[in-house]
Design an enzyme around this catalytic site. Structure first.
Site, mmCIF file in Angstrom:
data_model
loop_
_atom_site.group_PDB
_atom_site.id
_atom_site.type_symbol
_atom_site.label_atom_id
_atom_site.label_comp_id
_atom_site.label_asym_id
_atom_site.label_seq_id
_atom_site.Cartn_x
_atom_site.Cartn_y
_atom_site.Cartn_z
ATOM 1 N N HIS A 149 -7.960 -5.266 0.032
ATOM 2 C CA HIS A 149 -6.499 -4.707 0.071
ATOM 3 C C HIS A 149 -5.787 -4.978 1.238
ATOM 4 O O HIS A 149 -4.394 -4.983 1.032
ATOM 5 C CB HIS A 149 -7.023 -3.214 0.238
ATOM 6 C CG HIS A 149 -5.770 -2.434 0.175
ATOM 7 N ND1 HIS A 149 -4.916 -2.039 -0.959
ATOM 8 C CD2 HIS A 149 -5.257 -1.426 0.975
ATOM 9 C CE1 HIS A 149 -4.007 -1.451 -0.711
ATOM 10 N NE2 HIS A 149 -3.923 -0.783 0.557
ATOM 11 N N ASP A 150 -6.167 -5.525 2.333
ATOM 12 C CA ASP A 150 -5.358 -5.876 3.375
ATOM 13 C C ASP A 150 -4.929 -7.366 3.348
ATOM 14 O O ASP A 150 -4.100 -7.846 4.169
ATOM 15 C CB ASP A 150 -6.339 -5.967 4.905
ATOM 16 C CG ASP A 150 -6.431 -4.768 5.555
ATOM 17 O OD1 ASP A 150 -5.593 -3.984 5.129
ATOM 18 O OD2 ASP A 150 -7.433 -4.681 6.592
ATOM 19 N N ASP A 153 -8.636 -6.796 -4.414
ATOM 20 C CA ASP A 153 -8.227 -5.461 -3.762
ATOM 21 C C ASP A 153 -9.002 -4.610 -4.833
ATOM 22 O O ASP A 153 -8.708 -4.249 -5.944
ATOM 23 C CB ASP A 153 -6.743 -5.214 -3.956
ATOM 24 C CG ASP A 153 -6.405 -4.007 -3.364
ATOM 25 O OD1 ASP A 153 -7.223 -3.204 -3.172
ATOM 26 O OD2 ASP A 153 -5.294 -3.857 -3.491
ATOM 27 N N ARG A 157 -12.028 6.566 10.220
ATOM 28 C CA ARG A 157 -11.481 5.453 10.402
ATOM 29 C C ARG A 157 -12.460 4.332 9.857
ATOM 30 O O ARG A 157 -12.014 3.481 9.072
ATOM 31 C CB ARG A 157 -10.926 5.054 11.617
ATOM 32 C CG ARG A 157 -10.423 3.436 11.768
ATOM 33 C CD ARG A 157 -9.170 3.335 10.918
ATOM 34 N NE ARG A 157 -8.623 1.994 11.399
ATOM 35 C CZ ARG A 157 -7.458 1.555 10.676
ATOM 36 N NH1 ARG A 157 -6.713 2.317 9.803
ATOM 37 N NH2 ARG A 157 -6.944 0.299 10.928
ATOM 38 N N SER A 161 0.807 -1.141 -0.056
ATOM 39 C CA SER A 161 -0.056 0.042 0.014
ATOM 40 C C SER A 161 1.101 1.208 -0.131
ATOM 41 O O SER A 161 1.671 1.382 -0.933
ATOM 42 C CB SER A 161 -0.850 -0.065 1.360
ATOM 43 O OG SER A 161 -1.949 0.986 1.155
#
Length: 365
Positions: free
Chosen positions: A344-345, A311, A217, A150
């Site tokens: 994405h993680d 992602d 967040r 990232s």
């Protein structure tokens, strides 16, 4: 990692750096951690770059009270991917962060007060300029590799393009050559959440604006997941604590986002969140160049790229654009698209999917 505790370290550079904005930031303090031993030839150093809200605490524990090890502990240590019997691993906290490196929470030496919004806007390239000071201070002329996911992947790209003689390779995971309008728009909404919290006070708050930061967040966290992972983890289950027809009743996914958002407030600063989000949005590997081809022309080191199938924040086609450009230039480049449901993680959660390939890559450097 072993049971030995990891010591956080820091260095201050009075020379500072000239930023992309034209402003000069000095002095600069960088917090970092190291693992393993630097060999006599100083040829075994690996720099690991952290993502948006990460820090220098890459692996192990700092003290007995820590319940969790560093954020990428699974790949660092004796016999692991980044084998500390073989490599000297460095993780540096970026400027703009709130974990000890110079950022909006730091004291401005000119005023004796926190920088807050007087802190200059920094770019990913500025972060790497500051890191170069740190690496030079070790006497390391050439890093064996720079790797990160990232925002960390963006930093690895900057090392490859801006300091091509100072790295032997780079490993880029779940990154983008430039965030898309969709990615920027999601960060914009997260910023609004903080700006509209009345306790933010244009950055001059005494206590973290918890409601705005928690909401920001939560928005960001959604982008790190995928449709499939959210189905698998939460489905459409309603919270057992609430009645289904209670107006404020929550689905399990809502409760999860609420918990994740408010627990984040306890560990991260709102102004730093805003500054790093701006750094992400401004990122363009071709900044200052007429094209991506021109940007990648200086690259000398072999590059290894990873994208993850689910992602949607930085989708695979964005990585493939970079890979195709590098191939057209005759650069040494390797690309892997990893099937994953984690979004994405995935680069943080599924190291076993890429560790063998990275181990092989490093073995060839």
């Amino acid at each position: 990692m072993s049971e030995d505790f990891i010591r956080e370290q820091s260095k201050t550079f009075d020379s500072g750096v000239r930023l992309d904005s034209g402003r000069f930031l000095a002095p600069i303090t960088l917090v970092y951690e190291t693992y393993g031993t630097l060999n006599e030839q100083k040829t075994n150093a690996i720099l690991v770059e952290h993502a948006w809200t990460g820090d220098a605490h890459l692996a192990g524990k700092r003290n007995e009270s820590e319940t969790k090890p560093g954020w990428w502990d699974a790949i660092v240590g004796s016999g692991r991917l980044l084998d500390t019997d073989q490599y000297f691993v460095i993780c540096s906290n970026v400027i703009g962060s709130c974990f000890g490196s110079t950022g909006p929470t730091s004291i401005n030496p000119k005023t004796g007060k926190r920088y807050n919004l007087s802190f200059p806007v920094v770019t990913i390239r500025d972060m790497v300029r500051a890191q170069k000071l740190l690496i030079d201070s070790f006497g390391i002329g050439r890093l064996l590799t720079v790797m990160g996911g990232s925002m960390g992947g963006m930093q690895a790209l900057e090392w490859a393009t801006q300091y091509p003689d100072n790295i032997a390779s780079a490993i880029v995971l779940a990154a983008t050559p430039r965030p898309s309008p969709q990615a920027i728009s999601l960060n914009a909404v997260a910023r609004w959440a903080i700006f509209n919290d009345p306790t933010w006070r244009k950055g001059e708050y005494k206590q973290n604006p918890k409601d705005g930061l928690a909401l920001a967040r939560g928005i960001g966290h959604i982008t790190f997941l995928s449709d499939e992972s959210m189905h698998n983890k939460f489905g459409r289950r309603f919270s057992a604590k609430d009645g289904q027809f209670d107006f404020f009743g929550q689905f399990e996914v809502e409760r999860y986002l609420n918990y994740n958002g408010y627990s984040f407030v306890d560990r991260f600063d709102a102004n730093s969140f805003l500054y790093l989000a701006k750094s992400l949005d401004l990122y363009d590997v071709a900044w200052g160049c007429e094209s991506m081809t021109e940007a990648f022309s200086p690259v000398k080191a072999p590059l290894q790229f990873y994208a993850f199938s689910s992602d949607w924040l930085y989708p695979a086609y964005q990585t493939e654009e970079m890979v195709n450009c590098l191939k057209s230039l005759g650069k040494e480049v390797e690309y892997h698209l990893i099937p994953s449901a984690y979004g994405h993680d995935a680069f943080l959660l599924e190291h076993e999917t890429f560790a063998p390939r990275i181990r092989d890559f490093l073995g060839r450097i």
